[in-house]
Design an enzyme around this catalytic site. Structure first.
Site, PDB file in Angstrom:
ATOM      1  N   VAL A  81      -2.305   1.820  -8.925  1.00  0.00           N
ATOM      2  CA  VAL A  81      -2.034   2.865  -9.907  1.00  0.00           C
ATOM      3  C   VAL A  81      -0.715   3.461  -9.426  1.00  0.00           C
ATOM      4  O   VAL A  81      -0.641   3.997  -8.312  1.00  0.00           O
ATOM      5  CB  VAL A  81      -3.130   3.948  -9.941  1.00  0.00           C
ATOM      6  CG1 VAL A  81      -2.809   4.982 -11.011  1.00  0.00           C
ATOM      7  CG2 VAL A  81      -4.495   3.313 -10.165  1.00  0.00           C
ATOM      8  N   GLU A  82       0.326   3.300 -10.222  1.00  0.00           N
ATOM      9  CA  GLU A  82       1.655   3.724  -9.782  1.00  0.00           C
ATOM     10  C   GLU A  82       2.068   4.995 -10.516  1.00  0.00           C
ATOM     11  O   GLU A  82       2.000   5.060 -11.743  1.00  0.00           O
ATOM     12  CB  GLU A  82       2.676   2.612 -10.042  1.00  0.00           C
ATOM     13  CG  GLU A  82       2.325   1.346  -9.281  1.00  0.00           C
ATOM     14  CD  GLU A  82       3.519   0.452  -9.031  1.00  0.00           C
ATOM     15  OE1 GLU A  82       4.592   0.972  -8.678  1.00  0.00           O
ATOM     16  OE2 GLU A  82       3.362  -0.763  -9.189  1.00  0.00           O
ATOM     17  N   GLY A  83       2.523   5.982  -9.763  1.00  0.00           N
ATOM     18  CA  GLY A  83       2.906   7.256 -10.353  1.00  0.00           C
ATOM     19  C   GLY A  83       1.738   8.226 -10.286  1.00  0.00           C
ATOM     20  O   GLY A  83       1.023   8.434 -11.266  1.00  0.00           O
TER      21      GLY A  83
END
Ligand SMILES: Cc1cc2nc3c(=O)[nH]c(=O)nc-3n(C[C@H](O)[C@H](O)[C@H](O)COP(=O)(O)OP(=O)(O)OC[C@H]3O[C@@H](n4cnc5c(N)ncnc54)[C@H](O)[C@@H]3O)c2cc1C
Ligand SMILES: *[C@@H]1O[C@H](CO)[C@@H](O)[C@H](O)[C@H]1NC(C)=O
Ligand SMILES: *[C@@H]1O[C@H](CO)[C@@H](O)[C@H](O)[C@H]1NC(C)=O
Length: 486
Positions: A81-83
């Site tokens: 999960v990026e951000g």
């Protein structure tokens, strides 16, 4: 009499419901990745329930897909999960928490102590830190330069051109591996091709936060897709999707449209008619002739689709009889600095994620990915072993298993995620998403701000569906694209 009346009312309501459904438009969604599922749910929420999802493979989730490797489920596609931890909430982070998806904060702070020389041995911490600091300061300068460029995109430059302007072109093995970690490890293409204006700063990290979390859950990262699917598709008691509006193993080969509707033909000869179609296949697939359109897509659309890049990011998993790499805090990620840029460069050990599994992950991209996809896994294993021996000595055990995903060779994907190349402005990017008559487009490559990501696919599905809903409900179907000169 009273009883009869009740049944009569029920029947009438039922008939009215059927009439309403039949009166509403029908929509075919091509592809059941996250964007297709998210678009279908958005349509369904708006009362457009006469939908049919056609998916080529035997499962939903697309590029979010787990597989069993030597006894554990690992992710072939999206993993992070990026951000996270920024001003805005990443919607995927909300879902991951609702589902209690097992995840791990990725800490890259200690890379300077974990960078290996090609000929063996570690670089001195201070030597690596200096290179990292310089790379970071050039990047920060690049951010100011990027935001000062005119919004027309006419003066966009590549990340590499920016580095040249700042008089810093990575050239030693150490500089190259740090550069690779900063850019290729994120975008799967080198700074030479990546647009400065559209990736520096990156909306994902600027809006949602700088942090990334690694999903290592035996249910798979794909749980987020099932989570959304379960909200509008009928499921059995065991949780399997049994809704007839989802058809798996249906490979779409032809889409024709006329004034009155669309006709979608699958490889097995089935023919489906509908009022609209939503195409969610990757831009890599749209760059091939897997699906033909009738009439052919207009030239502006084809150019927009063909100009964008479908990058390749390959996660090679290796299993060993026992561990021989350092463990403990600050050792999860390590770098291998080869003279050959991008040669088995970024490594990750999984003592926390998959304890006792003795599994390593090495990531390659772009040319290396294409080369490796075309050779037997035994050769890839031999190459990886040679690299590991130069890092950890001659006496390490041979890997017992290897997993090499082949997203680029797969005709249903043709790569892993889109990357914004130099020379494509906002106007041309918006043309990728723009509908052509009754044919609409969605997918991560159509996301307004987040192309290339899981959240991009999810949000794009909502946006493209809303575009279609607006057209259906208001008859206002013209999509305005900002002029390229403004
Ligand atoms: C190796 C890899 C690593 C990644 N890492 C991350 C990460 O860590 N974090 C992150 O946020 N993102 C990551 N991504 C990106 C993310 O996975 C994608 O952006 C997202 O899943 C794309 O969803 P989509 O719906 O746009 O496309 P897809 O998932 O490709 O969905 C399209 C669907 O259409 C189907 N299809 C194709 N052709 C046809 C046809 N002709 N007829 C019918 N069906 C068809 C496909 O089978 C697929 O199911 C990664 C991707 C990959 C592959
Ligand atoms: C590792 O880091 C965590 C969190 O910072 C800390 O709680 C733990 O004690 C550390 N473990 C070791 C072995 O240093
Ligand atoms: C950084 O990595 C080194 C080498 O693997 C390790 O010995 C050290 O404890 C780590 N430091 C931190 C702060 O985690």
């Amino acid at each position: 009499m009273g009883e009869m009346g009740d049944i009569g009312t029920t029947v009438l309501l039922l008939l009215a419901h059927i009439a309403l459904a039949a009166a509403g438009p029908s929509v075919i969604i091509v592809g059941a990745g996250f964007s297709g599922i998210s678009a279908a749910k958005t349509l369904s929420d708006a009362g457009i329930t006469d939908i049919l999802i056609l998916e080529a493979t035997d499962h939903i989730g697309g590029r979010i897909h787990k597989t069993n490797f030597a006894g554990i489920n690992v992710e072939m596609g999206a993993n992070w999960v990026e951000g996270v931890n920024g001003d805005q909430m990443n919607p995927i982070w909300t879902m991951a928490n609702e589902l209690k998806l097992r995840n791990f904060y990725s800490d890259f702070e200690n890379l300077s102590s974990n960078t290996y020389k090609q000929g063996g041995g570690l670089y001195k911490n201070s030597e690596v830190q200096e290179v990292i600091d310089l790379s970071d300061s050039v990047h920060t300068d690049g951010e100011s330069l990027s935001t000062s460029l005119p919004s027309s995109g006419r003066s966009d430059i590549s990340v590499l051109t920016m580095q040249r302007l700042k008089d810093h072109v990575p050239s030693t093995p150490l500089e190259m591996v740090v550069d690779y970690y900063n850019y290729d490890y994120e975008f799967a293409e080198p700074p030479r091709v990546t647009s400065l204006q559209n990736t520096v700063p990156l909306a994902t990290f600027a809006n949602f936060g700088e942090d990334v979390y690694f999903v290592a859950d035996q249910r798979g990262y794909e749980s987020v897709v099932y989570h959304v699917a379960h909200q509008f598709l009928r499921t059995s008691r065991t949780g399997a999707i049994v809704d007839p509006r989802l058809k798996l193993n249906k490979l779409v080969r032809h889409i024709s449209q006329s004034r009155s509707g669309v006709v979608v033909t699958t490889e097995d000869g089935s023919v489906y008619k509908a009022d609209y179609v939503m195409v969610s296949v990757s831009i890599g697939v749209l760059q091939t002739k897997l699906i033909t359109f009738e009439p052919a897509l207009p030239q502006w659309k084809i150019l927009a689709l063909y100009q964008f890049d479908m990058a390749v990011y390959t996660k090679i998993f290796l299993k060993f009889p026992h561990k021989f790499w350092p463990e403990g805090n600050g050792t999860e990620f390590f770098l291998y600095a080869s003279e050959r840029r991008g040669y088995y460069p970024v490594w990750q050990q999984f003592e926390k994620q998959y304890p006792g599994a003795n599994v390593l992950l090495v990531t390659v991209t772009d040319e290396e990915s294409r080369r490796i996809e075309q050779q037997p896994d035994s050769e890839t294993k031999a190459e990886a072993m040679e690299v590991l021996r130069s890092m950890f000595g001659k006496n390490i055990p041979e890997a017992t298993d290897i997993l090499v995903p082949r997203w680029w060779s797969d005709r249903f994907y043709k790569g892993t995620f889109s990357n914004w190349p130099i020379g494509v402005n906002r106007y041309e990017y918006d043309q990728i998403r723009a509908p052509v008559g009754r044919v609409y487009f969605t997918g991560e490559h159509t996301s307004e701000h987040y192309n290339g990501y899981v959240h991009g696919a999810y949000l794009a599905g909502i946006d493209s569906a809303n575009m279609m809903i607006k057209c259906i409900k208001t008859g206002f179907c013209k999509v305005t694209i900002k002029d390229k000169e403004t």
